[in-house]
Scaffold this active site. Structure first.
Site, short mmCIF file in Angstrom:
data_model
loop_
_atom_site.label_atom_id
_atom_site.label_comp_id
_atom_site.label_asym_id
_atom_site.label_seq_id
_atom_site.Cartn_x
_atom_site.Cartn_y
_atom_site.Cartn_z
N ARG A 1 1.02 -1.29 -0.09
CA ARG A 1 0.24 -0.62 -0.01
C ARG A 1 0.70 1.64 0.06
O ARG A 1 0.68 1.90 -1.04
CB ARG A 1 -0.90 0.08 1.16
CG ARG A 1 -1.95 1.18 1.13
CD ARG A 1 -2.94 1.11 2.86
NE ARG A 1 -2.47 1.39 3.38
CZ ARG A 1 -3.03 2.21 4.64
NH1 ARG A 1 -4.15 1.69 4.43
NH2 ARG A 1 -1.73 2.53 5.48
N ARG B 1 -12.54 1.81 8.67
CA ARG B 1 -11.40 1.96 8.82
C ARG B 1 -11.19 3.26 8.40
O ARG B 1 -10.39 4.83 8.65
CB ARG B 1 -10.13 1.23 9.08
CG ARG B 1 -9.69 0.78 7.37
CD ARG B 1 -8.30 0.02 7.33
NE ARG B 1 -8.06 -1.13 5.75
CZ ARG B 1 -8.20 -0.38 4.97
NH1 ARG B 1 -6.81 0.51 5.20
NH2 ARG B 1 -7.30 -1.25 3.81
N HIS C 1 -13.53 -8.34 -0.51
CA HIS C 1 -13.23 -9.81 0.18
C HIS C 1 -13.85 -10.33 0.76
O HIS C 1 -14.12 -11.47 1.13
CB HIS C 1 -12.42 -8.80 0.84
CG HIS C 1 -11.25 -7.86 -0.08
ND1 HIS C 1 -10.46 -8.28 -1.42
CD2 HIS C 1 -10.60 -6.15 -0.46
CE1 HIS C 1 -9.91 -7.20 -1.96
NE2 HIS C 1 -10.37 -6.22 -1.01
N ASP D 1 -9.65 -5.64 -8.55
CA ASP D 1 -9.07 -5.10 -7.95
C ASP D 1 -8.67 -5.13 -7.77
O ASP D 1 -8.01 -3.79 -8.98
CB ASP D 1 -8.65 -6.26 -6.61
CG ASP D 1 -9.29 -5.50 -4.93
OD1 ASP D 1 -8.87 -4.47 -5.59
OD2 ASP D 1 -8.77 -6.16 -4.33
ZN ZN Z 1 -10.11 -3.13 -3.19
#
Ligand code: ZN
Length: 452
Positions: free
Chosen positions: A79, A208, A267, A318
């Site tokens: 990330r 989050r 997910h 994704d």
């Molecule tokens: Zn995603």
């Protein structure tokens, strides 16, 4: 008119099928017919899948994050690189990359895409003059390619569980609820210029990246239509949300929000048995992204319990590290086999695994994108894919084995034609604007690499 030697209709396999398409929808289905002059002839016709979860820009960094650094790489280090990459993307890059990605999806057999779109602003976080500039770029890429777009602007307000401030790398994503609502209006204007099957939904990024109050406010402002959220992808996320909200992510969402069949939970990897059953009962779609989940080391989905409870699912690409419908289907099944030391897992009772995977993903994907599609029947959108059953990978199979061949034995080259709500964008295995779109992508990548 489309003439297929065989087609998988909502009622089962049929031979010598003529299909009439008008204004994007199927208006007549006749089997046992002869082809007529002017018909588009194909071998085997199937309902085309929706790709329910994509971040198109991430395709441009595919292959750049597979080098093992000192220490242990993880989702979170991936990330960080993604954030550095996004700092250099211009609106032109974003449009060119999205067009190429949509082309790859169509050539792979997908008719539509749910673009979970979270880069909204300039690199320093300031909005563009047009708040919806980058949504317009995604819409333009859909117009160029003809794909059926469900555009999902993302609400991303916080940098982590507990309303942590955004990090500098997240500045391009950030919106308050009020500015997000303005952005959705602008995105609806951009998508309103596309064909009528294209639409806008919303996507709170994850628990989050929002707060219970903000989530309630945004859901109040958008009471129906596709609603997507990332959830329970990583164990750390489960731990963080549990510590903050006192419940696991899926558990919290189902207890505190009216999760309906409009919802798609992306997910949903880390669930207890109770969460798995409750999610299935909600009617929401599990947005499974098998290649990305394997690439990022997320873990396998709880498939058998979810299917036994009647849960709906669809497939998404994704991160777009590889766009391949056939590879997604087999990776989903193989993830289950590897965990359970078993074969033929993703089917309830007896039956063809390929057919269960394909037809399940076709219906669940269409549901998640708010498209009236997923089967071939009068009144459905003409989201269609033709495959070549004479390809060496399929030629020995009987009709009822074709979807097993597609899921486990074939490459995407068996796809010959794709229609998105009747728009015939892939012919003879090639997108009709392939050269122009690939040139645009190469130029964008050259410019981007020079800037990095
Ligand atoms: Zn995603």
């Amino acid at each position: 008119m489309i003439f297929a030697k065989q087609a998988m209709l909502s009622t089962g396999w049929a031979q010598n099928v003529r299909l009439t398409v008008s204004s994007g929808a199927i208006t007549a289905v006749e089997s046992g017919r002869m082809p007529q002059p002017g018909d588009t002839l194909v071998d085997t016709l199937l309902p085309a899948l929706a790709n329910l979860h994509s971040h198109s820009f991430q395709r441009a960094m595919a292959g750049m994050t597979e080098y093992r650094m000192a220490g242990k790489d993880s989702f979170w280090t991936w990330r960080d690189l993604m954030y550095r990459f996004t700092a250099h993307l211009t609106p032109g890059h974003i449009e060119a990359i999205a067009a190429f990605v949509f082309l790859e999806m169509q050539e792979g057999g997908y008719a539509s895409v749910g673009e979970f779109h979270y880069i909204h602003h300039q690199p320093d976080g300031a909005p563009y003059d047009d708040l919806g500039e980058l949504s317009s770029r995604i819409a333009a890429a859909a117009a160029t390619t003809g794909i059926g777009l469900t555009h999902l602007p993302v609400l991303y307000t916080y940098g982590g569980a507990g309303q942590v401030a955004l990090q500098p790398g997240q500045a391009r994503f950030g919106n308050s609820v009020d500015r997000f609502n303005d952005l959705v209006v602008r995105a609806e204007m951009a998508v309103g210029e596309l064909p009528a099957d294209c639409r806008v939904g919303i996507a709170p990024h994850s628990l989050r990246a929002t707060s219970p109050g903000d989530l309630s406010a945004v859901l109040g402002a958008h009471a129906s239509g596709p609603t997507h959220i990332h959830i329970a992808e990583q164990p750390k996320e489960v731990a963080d949300i549990s510590a903050w909200l006192g419940a696991r992510p899926v558990e919290w969402l189902l207890e505190n929000v009216n999760v309906t069949p409009d919802w798609c939970l992306i997910h949903a990897t880390h669930m207890t048995l109770g969460e798995t059953r409750d999610m299935a009962k909600s009617g929401a779609v599990a947005g499974l992204c098998p290649i990305t989940e394997a690439n990022l080391g997320d873990g396998p989905f709880n498939g058998p319990s979810y299917l036994e409870a009647g849960g709906a699912f669809g497939i998404g690409s994704d991160s777009n590290v590889l766009i391949s419908l056939t590879e997604e289907l087999r990776t989903l099944e193989y993830s289950q086999r590897l965990r359970d030391f078993a074969r033929n897992v993703m089917v309830v009772g007896e039956g063809s695994v390929g057919e269960a995977l394909y037809t399940g993903a076709a219906c669940g994907g269409a549901q998640a994108l708010g498209r009236k599609a997923g089967t071939i029947a009068v009144g459905q959108l003409a989201d269609l894919v033709a495959i070549d059953s004479t390809d060496p990978a399929l030629c020995a199979l009987q009709t009822h084995q074709l979807l097993d061949g597609l899921a486990f034995a074939a490459k995407d080259r068996v796809v010959t034609d794709v229609w998105s709500a009747g728009r015939h964008s892939v012919k003879g295995g090639r997108h009709i604007r392939r050269d122009q779109i690939v040139d645009g992508y190469r130029s964008a990548m050259q410019s981007l690499m020079a800037a990095l």
